[in-house]
Design a protein around this motif. Structure first.
Motif, PDB file in Angstrom:
ATOM      1  N   ASN A 182     -69.806  51.683  48.141  1.00 53.27           N
ATOM      2  CA  ASN A 182     -69.592  50.974  49.396  1.00 53.27           C
ATOM      3  C   ASN A 182     -68.109  50.780  49.586  1.00 53.27           C
ATOM      4  OD1 ASN A 182     -69.346  48.864  51.422  1.00 53.27           O
ATOM      5  ND2 ASN A 182     -71.572  48.586  51.187  1.00 53.27           N
TER       6      ASN A 182
ATOM      7  N   SER B 293     -72.987  59.934  55.910  1.00 54.63           N
ATOM      8  CA  SER B 293     -73.625  59.636  57.196  1.00 54.63           C
ATOM      9  C   SER B 293     -73.510  58.160  57.533  1.00 54.63           C
ATOM     10  CB  SER B 293     -75.091  60.082  57.163  1.00 54.63           C
ATOM     11  OG  SER B 293     -75.773  59.455  56.081  1.00 54.63           O
ATOM     12  N   ASN B 294     -73.565  57.329  56.536  1.00 53.61           N
ATOM     13  CA  ASN B 294     -73.293  55.893  56.716  1.00 53.61           C
ATOM     14  C   ASN B 294     -71.804  55.709  56.463  1.00 53.61           C
ATOM     15  OD1 ASN B 294     -72.977  53.095  56.440  1.00 53.61           O
ATOM     16  ND2 ASN B 294     -75.078  52.853  55.652  1.00 53.61           N
ATOM     17  N   GLN B 295     -71.067  55.199  57.477  1.00 53.95           N
ATOM     18  CA  GLN B 295     -69.616  55.159  57.412  1.00 53.95           C
ATOM     19  C   GLN B 295     -69.080  54.262  56.301  1.00 53.95           C
ATOM     20  OE1 GLN B 295     -67.532  57.105  59.273  1.00 53.95           O
ATOM     21  NE2 GLN B 295     -69.453  58.090  59.873  1.00 53.95           N
TER      22      GLN B 295
END
Length: 800
Positions: free
Chosen positions: A125, A97-99
């Motif tokens: 990350n 959901s977090n690109q």
């Protein structure tokens, strides 16, 4: 020319650093994946070997480490591939959901080259390449496995920090735990509150703990701070700071301390320090403290240059506080005492080299006071020499000196050998044809010794030898001429064989320049018959080898010649075929003798000799007239009957025996029996009996029994023992008893010894010593005192 590096010195190994990149433990893929420790091959020492190599370190008794259960043998072993490799990620679930932040869960697997990370959850990350692994974290690279509660790092920076780590090393047996592990890059790492051991996880007989540990693979150096070593969970060694090597490269630092106890010097403690001065030379300083004698400084310097290598050892005590040796007349208390040894070997030019060995002590009692009582027996003298030697295809030559120092406080210097100052040799062996050769054995010596006759001697020994032989016969005639000349020093007529003459005594030396010249002729012939034979269901080739040896040497009266280096040789089977029964050149026996001998052998299908027996005697056609002073005069027609035999039909046992019986005295002059039996793979049993009579006499010279064993009671326990008993003296010459315990990571040896260490000619019974040695070896770190192992290898035939 680039000098070769000196042999590495074993440094004190501390903490996990030593294990991380220590002695390799090859991990086989089939065993590692199954969680089993690889087995070590055992090298069996052949029966009859005088010295056996050390047994390789074995971890066969170790339990499988559970960490090996997730070892992946398919990963690359080269960490240099990381720079160009991609990172492959597998997981059961991915939250993107977090690109930029990927949350992976469910059997997460991340691999880059040799690195493999597995965990229950990993946050990654994509922009910064940071990762955070939690839950059942397992990590593997080319050098190690570990599990941790959490691992955080950065792929691009090649860094990682792990919490509560349990590790297993793939290049060594080492394993342990650390509160925190910092993976700086492929070549650098740092650990905090770390432990290291080669023992089973959860069963640590020994362990090293350190507050901080830094490893540098580029330099091969590890640094431990606040290191404590424990045995049975009891701390016994603490070092606040230690720098040491983590590979074969040498590094300055402290060596393993040694501790001992001697009845002559009291308790001893030593902490050597090694100095890596240059690639081709190094040094070791070794301060020692003797509770009964004071502080000593010992040391060693080694060098290796193009064409030369050498070593210098020394020991020095400024003021000895120990007591003087009673009855010896020596005063050592309050005096300086020392020992030094120097050896060198140098290539001068093609075919020529220089070698020297210089050994010196401050007094006769030094070796008794400062040698280790467990390893050292009586040493009556030490030798020093220096020689230039050369050789070619058909010649060899040497020029040098030999000197000796008395090291027995109960013997006078008259017991020493003559100094050979100087000594020169020149030998030839020139083939004139395929069957004929011309040779010469020449020697020139100046003999020096206080209180006895001195002088110079030249010994020339040219010969012509032929060798005709076929598959089943040989004929070897030899014709020689021996010329020996002397130049005695002034006042030679004041001396006898044993020293200066008393009043009204007459010297045997009637001329200052006596000489002796005589021919020596011999003929050695033999036949070899063979046939097929069988024994106990096995096929062999049996040989029958009759041999005749004729020797002729005319008699020359040699009573006016001095005795510089000549002794009567012990009579044995090989003396049947010798041209002289004396060592040295001062006496040449007369002979008109014929030796008859017969040998039979059993050879297996591989040509290995499994049995041999020989029998022979010399028949004298003329009396033996050349004698040493005090040697009884005999007029015998025959020598002793000599027999010898040896048998080894399999790899489990062997036996050998020799026997000499005199038809002249009707007595046994020599009898020996040796038996050796292998007990399983690492045990041995030895027994020997030795009897020898004084040549030409009915008096016994030696009669001893000797028994020794290494008996494996179980996989972990071995009993050690040796007993030597002198029938003539009615006493035990040496008794040794001990035991060894071996576990996964520890070898413990306890040895006690009782022995005669010096022969006091004024005492009714020679003095004896008692010694006890405890040795503890930590597998993977080396032994704190490995000399007991060397002593057992020398003292027990077949010990491993």
């Amino acid at each position: 020319m680039t000098p070769r590096p000196l042999p590495p010195r074993r440094l004190l190994a501390v903490a996990a650093a030593l294990a991380l990149f220590g002695a390799p433990l090859e991990v086989d893929a089939s065993t590692a994946s199954a969680g089993a420790a690889p087995a070590d091959a055992t090298t069996t020492c052949p029966l009859g070997s005088f010295h056996c190599p050390s047994r390789p370190i074995s971890y066969a008794m170790c339990r499988p480490n559970a960490l090996l259960g997730f070892y992946d043998p398919s990963l690359p072993r080269d960490s240099a591939l990381r720079d160009s490799a991609d990172t492959n990620v597998d997981a059961e679930r991915v939250d993107s959901s977090n690109q930029t932040l990927y949350k992976l869960s469910g059997d997460v697997r991340m691999q880059r080259a040799d690195q493999l990370l597995r965990a229950d959850r990993v946050d990654y990350n994509d922009q910064t390449t940071d990762y955070d692994a939690r839950g059942n974290v397992r990590y593997q690279d080319a050098g190690q496995l570990f599990s941790a509660d959490r691992l955080r790092g950065n792929n691009q920076a090649k860094r990682g920090v792990a919490d509560n780590v349990t590790y297993q090393l793939l290049e060594s047996r080492g394993n342990g735990v650390a509160r925190k592990a910092n993976l700086l890059d492929a070549q650098h790492s740092r650990y905090e509150d770390v432990t290291y051991s080669t023992c089973d996880v959860g069963h640590r007989l020994w362990e090293v703990r350190a507050h901080k540990l830094t490893l540098n693979r580029d330099t091969g150096v590890g640094v431990a701070k606040g290191a404590t070593m424990r045995f049975a969970n009891v701390p016994f060694l603490y070092l606040p700071y230690l720098s040491f090597p983590i590979d074969d490269r040498r590094k300055s630092g402290f060596l393993a301390p040694t501790f001992g106890n001697s009845s002559h010097s009291g308790f001893m403690a030593s902490v050597p320090y090694y100095l890596n001065l240059a690639p081709n030379y190094d040094a070791t300083l070794e301060p020692r403290l003797y509770s009964s004698r004071g502080v000593m400084l010992g040391g060693q310097f080694r060098y290796l240059l193009p064409g030369t290598r050498g070593q210098f050892d020394f020991e020095y005590i400024n003021k000895d506080h120990g007591e003087n040796l009673a009855k010896s007349g020596l005063t050592t208390q309050g005096r300086q005492r020392y020992l030094y040894k120097f050896s060198d070997s140098t290539a001068l030019w093609p075919g020529w080299n220089f070698s020297t060995s210089v050994n010196r002590v401050s007094d006769k009692n030094y070796l008794r006071d400062f040698s280790n009582d467990l390893y050292t027996t009586a040493v009556n003298s030490i030798a020093s020499n220096a020689y230039v030697r050369g050789s070619g295809n058909w010649w060899s030559a040497s020029l040098g000196v030999d000197s000796y120092q008395n090291t027995d406080p109960f013997l006078t210097d008259s017991s020493l050998q003559y100094k050979r100052w100087p000594r020169a040799t020149f030998n030839l062996d020139v083939p004139l044809a395929d069957w004929l050769e011309f040779g010469m054995d020449n020697e020139a010596v100046a003999f020096r010794k206080d209180g006895v006759v001195e002088g110079k001697r030249a010994d020339l020994y040219p010969y012509l030898a032929a060798d005709w032989q076929g598959a089943a016969w040989f004929v070897r005639p030899k014709l020689a001429y021996r010329y020996t000349a002397y130049q005695l020093d002034d006042y030679y007529s004041l001396y006898g064989y044993g020293g200066r003459l008393g009043a009204n005594q007459v010297s045997p030396f009637t001329a200052r320049s006596p000489s002796r010249a005589l021919p020596i002729a011999s003929l050695d012939t033999g036949l070899i018959f063979d046939r097929s034979a069988s024994l106990f269901g096995n096929s062999y080739t049996q040989t029958l080898e009759p041999r005749l040896y004729y020797l002729y040497v005319p008699y020359r009266n040699q009573d006016n010649l001095p005795l510089f280096d000549t002794r009567l040789l012990s009579f044995d089977y090989w003396q049947l075929f010798s041209p002289n029964q004396y060592s040295g050149a001062d006496r040449q026996m007369n002979a008109n003798n014929l030796t008859g001998a017969l040998t039979t052998r059993l050879l297996d299908d591989n040509g290995v000799e499994r049995f041999s027996a020989s029998f022979g005697q010399i028949r004298y056609f003329n009396p033996q007239r050349v004698k040493l002073p005090g040697q009884p005069v005999t007029d015998w027609t025959g020598s002793d009957y000599v027999a010898q035999a040896s048998i080894q039909l399999n790899d489990q046992w062997r036996a050998s025996s020799s026997y000499q019986w005199s038809p002249n005295t009707r007595k046994t002059d020599l009898g020996t029996l040796e038996l050796q039996r292998r007990i399983r793979s690492d045990g041995i049993l030895n027994f020997s009996y030795r009897f020898r009579r004084v040549p030409g006499s009915i008096n016994t010279l030696l009669e001893q029994y000797d028994a020794s064993t290494v008996y494996p009671v179980s996989e972990r326990w071995r009993l050690l023992a040796r007993w030597t008993y002198s029938v003539k003296d009615r006493r035990t010459v040496e008794a040794l008893a001990g035991l060894q315990y071996e576990s996964c990571c520890v070898i413990v040896s306890l040895v006690g010894r009782h022995y005669v260490n010096q022969y006091d000619i004024t005492a009714t019974r020679p003095p004896t010593n008692n010694a006890i040695m405890f040795e503890l070896q930590f597998k993977g770190l080396g032994a704190f005192n490995g000399q007991a192992e060397d002593f057992l290898r020398r003292g027990i035939l077949g010990y491993q």
